[in-house]
Design an enzyme around this catalytic site. Sequence first.
Site, PDB file in Angstrom:
ATOM      1  N   TYR A  56       0.825  -1.216   0.000  1.00  0.00           N
ATOM      2  CA  TYR A  56       0.000   0.000   0.000  1.00  0.00           C
ATOM      3  C   TYR A  56       0.858   1.265   0.000  1.00  0.00           C
ATOM      4  O   TYR A  56       0.435   2.290  -0.535  1.00  0.00           O
ATOM      5  CB  TYR A  56      -0.983  -0.007   1.190  1.00  0.00           C
ATOM      6  CG  TYR A  56      -2.183  -0.870   0.899  1.00  0.00           C
ATOM      7  CD1 TYR A  56      -3.250  -0.382   0.153  1.00  0.00           C
ATOM      8  CD2 TYR A  56      -2.222  -2.192   1.311  1.00  0.00           C
ATOM      9  CE1 TYR A  56      -4.332  -1.189  -0.166  1.00  0.00           C
ATOM     10  CE2 TYR A  56      -3.295  -3.008   1.003  1.00  0.00           C
ATOM     11  CZ  TYR A  56      -4.346  -2.506   0.269  1.00  0.00           C
ATOM     12  OH  TYR A  56      -5.421  -3.303  -0.056  1.00  0.00           O
ATOM     13  N   GLN A 115     -15.827   3.482  -5.362  1.00  0.00           N
ATOM     14  CA  GLN A 115     -15.177   2.289  -4.814  1.00  0.00           C
ATOM     15  C   GLN A 115     -13.670   2.527  -4.732  1.00  0.00           C
ATOM     16  O   GLN A 115     -12.937   1.673  -4.253  1.00  0.00           O
ATOM     17  CB  GLN A 115     -15.452   1.086  -5.722  1.00  0.00           C
ATOM     18  CG  GLN A 115     -16.911   0.711  -5.787  1.00  0.00           C
ATOM     19  CD  GLN A 115     -17.169  -0.305  -6.895  1.00  0.00           C
ATOM     20  OE1 GLN A 115     -17.099  -1.503  -6.687  1.00  0.00           O
ATOM     21  NE2 GLN A 115     -17.465   0.177  -8.084  1.00  0.00           N
ATOM     22  N   ASN A 116     -13.226   3.673  -5.241  1.00  0.00           N
ATOM     23  CA  ASN A 116     -11.789   3.920  -5.339  1.00  0.00           C
ATOM     24  C   ASN A 116     -11.227   4.457  -4.030  1.00  0.00           C
ATOM     25  O   ASN A 116     -11.874   5.240  -3.335  1.00  0.00           O
ATOM     26  CB  ASN A 116     -11.496   4.907  -6.476  1.00  0.00           C
ATOM     27  CG  ASN A 116     -11.971   4.365  -7.805  1.00  0.00           C
ATOM     28  OD1 ASN A 116     -12.230   3.162  -7.916  1.00  0.00           O
ATOM     29  ND2 ASN A 116     -12.121   5.223  -8.787  1.00  0.00           N
ATOM     30  N   ASP A 158      -8.381   6.178  -4.084  1.00  0.00           N
ATOM     31  CA  ASP A 158      -7.608   7.385  -4.397  1.00  0.00           C
ATOM     32  C   ASP A 158      -8.433   8.641  -4.092  1.00  0.00           C
ATOM     33  O   ASP A 158      -9.621   8.550  -3.775  1.00  0.00           O
ATOM     34  CB  ASP A 158      -7.124   7.368  -5.862  1.00  0.00           C
ATOM     35  CG  ASP A 158      -8.284   7.443  -6.869  1.00  0.00           C
ATOM     36  OD1 ASP A 158      -9.100   8.388  -6.772  1.00  0.00           O
ATOM     37  OD2 ASP A 158      -8.370   6.568  -7.757  1.00  0.00           O
ATOM     38  N   HIS A 212     -14.907   1.978  -0.111  1.00  0.00           N
ATOM     39  CA  HIS A 212     -13.842   1.032   0.244  1.00  0.00           C
ATOM     40  C   HIS A 212     -12.658   1.714   0.934  1.00  0.00           C
ATOM     41  O   HIS A 212     -11.558   1.179   0.935  1.00  0.00           O
ATOM     42  CB  HIS A 212     -13.368   0.273  -1.006  1.00  0.00           C
ATOM     43  CG  HIS A 212     -14.426  -0.616  -1.588  1.00  0.00           C
ATOM     44  ND1 HIS A 212     -14.418  -1.096  -2.873  1.00  0.00           N
ATOM     45  CD2 HIS A 212     -15.570  -1.104  -1.027  1.00  0.00           C
ATOM     46  CE1 HIS A 212     -15.491  -1.852  -3.078  1.00  0.00           C
ATOM     47  NE2 HIS A 212     -16.214  -1.854  -1.984  1.00  0.00           N
ATOM     48  N   GLY A 215     -17.063   3.182 -15.028  1.00  0.00           N
ATOM     49  CA  GLY A 215     -15.810   2.442 -14.851  1.00  0.00           C
ATOM     50  C   GLY A 215     -15.813   1.407 -13.754  1.00  0.00           C
ATOM     51  O   GLY A 215     -14.865   1.328 -12.988  1.00  0.00           O
ATOM     52  N   THR A 216     -16.862   0.610 -13.691  1.00  0.00           N
ATOM     53  CA  THR A 216     -16.846  -0.494 -12.725  1.00  0.00           C
ATOM     54  C   THR A 216     -17.417  -1.739 -13.369  1.00  0.00           C
ATOM     55  O   THR A 216     -18.387  -1.667 -14.127  1.00  0.00           O
ATOM     56  CB  THR A 216     -17.620  -0.146 -11.431  1.00  0.00           C
ATOM     57  OG1 THR A 216     -17.709  -1.335 -10.621  1.00  0.00           O
ATOM     58  CG2 THR A 216     -19.020   0.389 -11.683  1.00  0.00           C
ATOM     59  N   SER A 217     -16.832  -2.884 -13.033  1.00  0.00           N
ATOM     60  CA  SER A 217     -17.325  -4.151 -13.580  1.00  0.00           C
ATOM     61  C   SER A 217     -18.550  -4.630 -12.800  1.00  0.00           C
ATOM     62  O   SER A 217     -19.138  -5.640 -13.173  1.00  0.00           O
ATOM     63  CB  SER A 217     -16.224  -5.207 -13.517  1.00  0.00           C
ATOM     64  OG  SER A 217     -15.868  -5.435 -12.166  1.00  0.00           O
TER      65      SER A 217
HETATM   66  N1  APR Z   1     -12.769   4.343 -18.568  1.00  0.00           N
HETATM   67  C1  APR Z   1     -13.850   3.747 -17.994  1.00  0.00           C
HETATM   68  N2  APR Z   1     -13.854   2.457 -17.597  1.00  0.00           N
HETATM   69  C2  APR Z   1     -12.732   1.741 -17.807  1.00  0.00           C
HETATM   70  C3  APR Z   1     -11.579   2.282 -18.392  1.00  0.00           C
HETATM   71  C4  APR Z   1     -11.625   3.644 -18.783  1.00  0.00           C
HETATM   72  N3  APR Z   1     -10.577   4.262 -19.350  1.00  0.00           N
HETATM   73  N4  APR Z   1     -10.638   1.304 -18.442  1.00  0.00           N
HETATM   74  C5  APR Z   1     -11.187   0.208 -17.918  1.00  0.00           C
HETATM   75  N5  APR Z   1     -12.458   0.456 -17.533  1.00  0.00           N
HETATM   76  C6  APR Z   1     -13.441  -0.419 -16.905  1.00  0.00           C
HETATM   77  C7  APR Z   1     -13.334  -1.898 -17.233  1.00  0.00           C
HETATM   78  O1  APR Z   1     -14.016  -2.173 -18.450  1.00  0.00           O
HETATM   79  C8  APR Z   1     -14.039  -2.517 -16.030  1.00  0.00           C
HETATM   80  O2  APR Z   1     -15.430  -2.681 -16.274  1.00  0.00           O
HETATM   81  O3  APR Z   1     -13.261  -0.344 -15.506  1.00  0.00           O
HETATM   82  C9  APR Z   1     -13.834  -1.494 -14.924  1.00  0.00           C
HETATM   83  C10 APR Z   1     -12.917  -1.922 -13.825  1.00  0.00           C
HETATM   84  O4  APR Z   1     -13.495  -3.000 -13.153  1.00  0.00           O
HETATM   85  P1  APR Z   1     -12.758  -3.662 -11.906  1.00  0.00           P
HETATM   86  O5  APR Z   1     -11.299  -3.817 -12.233  1.00  0.00           O
HETATM   87  O6  APR Z   1     -13.541  -4.865 -11.511  1.00  0.00           O
HETATM   88  O7  APR Z   1     -12.807  -2.520 -10.789  1.00  0.00           O
HETATM   89  P2  APR Z   1     -13.979  -2.100  -9.823  1.00  0.00           P
HETATM   90  O8  APR Z   1     -15.314  -2.391 -10.414  1.00  0.00           O
HETATM   91  O9  APR Z   1     -13.686  -0.710  -9.397  1.00  0.00           O
HETATM   92  O10 APR Z   1     -13.702  -3.083  -8.623  1.00  0.00           O
HETATM   93  C11 APR Z   1     -14.487  -2.957  -7.485  1.00  0.00           C
HETATM   94  O11 APR Z   1     -13.145  -4.536  -6.317  1.00  0.00           O
HETATM   95  O12 APR Z   1     -10.993  -5.235  -5.948  1.00  0.00           O
HETATM   96  C12 APR Z   1     -12.082  -4.577  -5.420  1.00  0.00           C
HETATM   97  O13 APR Z   1     -12.118  -3.030  -3.703  1.00  0.00           O
HETATM   98  C13 APR Z   1     -11.723  -3.192  -5.030  1.00  0.00           C
HETATM   99  O14 APR Z   1     -12.976  -1.163  -5.289  1.00  0.00           O
HETATM  100  C14 APR Z   1     -12.570  -2.338  -5.935  1.00  0.00           C
HETATM  101  C15 APR Z   1     -13.716  -3.248  -6.258  1.00  0.00           C
END
Ligand code: APR
Length: 241
Positions: free
Chosen positions: A56, A90-91, A93, A108, A174-176
């Site tokens: 970290y 969820q970030n 930062d 988070h 930007g989240t899966s």
């Molecule tokens: N702009 C927008 N979205 C983007 C970009 C971009 N330039 N690049 C990638 N992505 C998308 C991907 O397509 C994906 O759907 O960002 C998403 C990232 O998904 P994850 O990596 O699963 O991240 P997230 O959803 O934030 O994860 C949630 O999981 O590991 C834990 O606690 C951690 O907060 C995090 C949580």
Amino acid sequence: MSKAPHLVVFSGSGISAESGIETFRASDGLWENHAVEDVATPDGFQRDPGRVLEFYNRRREQVRRARPNAAHKALAGLEQAGFRVSIITQNIDDLHERAGSRSVLHLHGEILHARSSVDARMRYPLSKGGIALGDVCDKGSQLRPDVVWFGEAVPLFDDACALVEEADFLLVVGTSLAVVPAALLLDHLNVAVPCALIDPNARALSPPGVRPISATAGEGVPVLARQWQREGELALASEAG
Ligand code: APR
């Protein structure tokens, strides 16, 4: 005059990708070459606290070097234009805050804070440097990053649900939507309230009823923000007229 519409934003690691911060599921379940269970679980911290703190500390330096991108700035710009904007991220930062957003809920946690490993209420800002083994809270226990690890409770989840329930528009960026309970937030949206998801993978990810916008955050968010600003100005002009 009518009340400013309440825009609620739910952001994930994709919104910070164009600022140079890697998304979580980008590389085969590894986070910056580490197994998630080694660096982002209470067990991992118990097994090897030094490794977790060092991990970290490096992420924190990366966050300090990063700069808000066009997406963070466009959301802050909407607030400056008079919209009521609440961000749930969820970030870990601080790029939303550095862009100028004033209402940011970190589901988070925040990497720029340390906290006691025995009492989560004891938090300490980390304006410079990191956390070392032997750095302790006021009760004498080892400090840890103030982040929510896998398997831990999400203390601000109910507050986030309450914000979603009062949204006039929900923008997901930007989240899966792969991590619970965060992904369950969308269930709290009133069915009549519009919702859009901006993500390069939006078509595959959008649940029913959510408008997919396949774009990066840096491309898609400013376009939508400009559209809302124009519509907001039109609404104000028609009220004045
Ligand atoms: N702009 C927008 N979205 C983007 C970009 C971009 N330039 N690049 C990638 N992505 C998308 C991907 O397509 C994906 O759907 O960002 C998403 C990232 O998904 P994850 O990596 O699963 O991240 P997230 O959803 O934030 O994860 C949630 O999981 O590991 C834990 O606690 C951690 O907060 C995090 C949580």
